[in-house]
Design a protein around this motif. Structure first.
Motif, PDB file in Angstrom:
ATOM      1  N   LYS A  46       0.804  -1.225   0.000  1.00 24.66           N
ATOM      2  CA  LYS A  46       0.000   0.000   0.000  1.00 24.66           C
ATOM      3  C   LYS A  46       0.831   1.267   0.000  1.00 24.66           C
ATOM      4  O   LYS A  46       0.337   2.334  -0.369  1.00 24.66           O
ATOM      5  N   HIS A  50      -1.302   3.388  -5.031  1.00 26.20           N
ATOM      6  CA  HIS A  50      -2.520   4.011  -4.513  1.00 26.20           C
ATOM      7  C   HIS A  50      -3.677   3.660  -5.433  1.00 26.20           C
ATOM      8  O   HIS A  50      -3.708   4.045  -6.603  1.00 26.20           O
ATOM      9  N   SER A  52      -7.241   3.761  -7.181  1.00 26.56           N
ATOM     10  CA  SER A  52      -8.247   4.779  -7.492  1.00 26.56           C
ATOM     11  C   SER A  52      -9.563   4.185  -7.974  1.00 26.56           C
ATOM     12  O   SER A  52     -10.620   4.773  -7.771  1.00 26.56           O
ATOM     13  N   GLY A  65      -4.770   2.731 -10.702  1.00 25.83           N
ATOM     14  CA  GLY A  65      -4.141   3.415  -9.594  1.00 25.83           C
ATOM     15  C   GLY A  65      -2.849   4.088  -9.989  1.00 25.83           C
ATOM     16  O   GLY A  65      -2.531   4.224 -11.173  1.00 25.83           O
ATOM     17  N   ARG A  68       3.701   4.678  -6.917  1.00 21.45           N
ATOM     18  CA  ARG A  68       4.445   5.730  -6.238  1.00 21.45           C
ATOM     19  C   ARG A  68       5.909   5.321  -6.165  1.00 21.45           C
ATOM     20  O   ARG A  68       6.399   4.866  -5.126  1.00 21.45           O
TER      21      ARG A  68
END
Length: 275
Positions: A46, A50, A52, A65, A68
């Protein structure tokens, strides 16, 4: 991210999921089938991804998503487990193809058990009759019309084995978009040894090794121009380089790179610079 197919989704709880992942630093999406006898589960760390949006279909999950990593990358991952008749497989492929057209995100990875092969060499000890050939044509048409690329596979030739090892197929794979390859050009996947399943685990590797300047970038679209082959042939024969075989080959590639870049700008209006 981990994508698993044919999971007993109804029996999964937090303990089982944490045990599979190795920690509780995890988020996941479960998609069970009609009677909860099996399904697919997609898990990710996680702190790295992320979520969406999720779109569950029959035997597949579409995960949207943001990766990151060193920068934020909007990504779509499709976890697919395709079973049943050719008609059902075709229906699922069409659903995924339409979703690909509808979703604005361009960086795509479609992974899983497609339960189909691209060519007869991807199946052993099973007769390739007319029905199999028809299914192969449909599967290849899905890949092409969805503008996806079949990534290179390392480690084994097949991903699924009968217990006796005599019947085997390459029915699991990674398909990615051109935009994915623009971001991770060295993408490939390894096939691990079998453990508890008759399917081998697949591990996607996106690490880029700096080997120095590439000889040239190659685009499939060039083949759509009838002049391409003749252009390459004439240019290659025109280069007069003296020396050993490898040296001549390397120097010709350098010259061809420059000529192809110029030809690309003239014919395709410098497609490399397009967003």
């Amino acid at each position: 991210m981990v994508c698993l197919q044919e999971i007993k989704c109804k029996e999964l709880g937090l303990h089982e999921i944490f045990k599979m992942w190795g920690s509780n630093e995890i988020e996941w999406v479960v998609n069970g089938n009609e009677n909860n006898a099996g399904g697919v589960i997609t898990m990710w760390r996680k702190s790295c991804f992320h979520l969406s949006n999720v779109s569950n279909g029959s035997n597949y999950s579409i995960i949207e998503g943001e990766w990151r990593l060193e920068d934020a990358i909007q990504t779509v991952v499709v976890n697919i487990y395709n079973t049943g008749s050719v008609i059902k497989k075709k229906a699922i492929w069409e659903e995924v193809r339409v979703k690909r057209l509808m979703i604005n995100t361009k960086v795509w990875c479609v992974v899983g058990d497609f339960n189909s092969i691209k060519c007869s060499g991807e199946r052993r000890s099973v007769g390739c009759d007319v029905d199999h050939k028809s299914e192969m044509r449909r599967f290849n048409a899905f890949i092409e019309s969805s503008e996806l690329v079949d990534l290179p596979m390392l480690g084994r030739k097949f991903t699924w084995y009968k217990p006796n090892g005599l019947i085997k197929s390459r029915i699991d794979r990674f398909l990615v978009s051109r935009e994915w390859l623009d971001r991770w050009p060295e993408s490939k996947y390894r096939v691990l040894d079998r453990a508890v399943s008759d399917h081998c685990a697949l591990v996607l590797d996106t690490v880029t090794v700096d080997w120095g300047p590439k000889p040239f970038r190659y685009l499939d679209v060039w083949h759509k121009d009838s002049r391409f082959r003749e252009f390459v042939r004439n240019r290659w024969l025109s280069y007069e380089i003296q020396g050993g075989g490898l040296f001549v080959f390397k120097e010709k590639l350098k010259l061809l790179k420059a000529d192809l870049n110029e030809w690309n700008r003239e014919v395709f209006d410098n497609i490399f610079s397009r967003g």
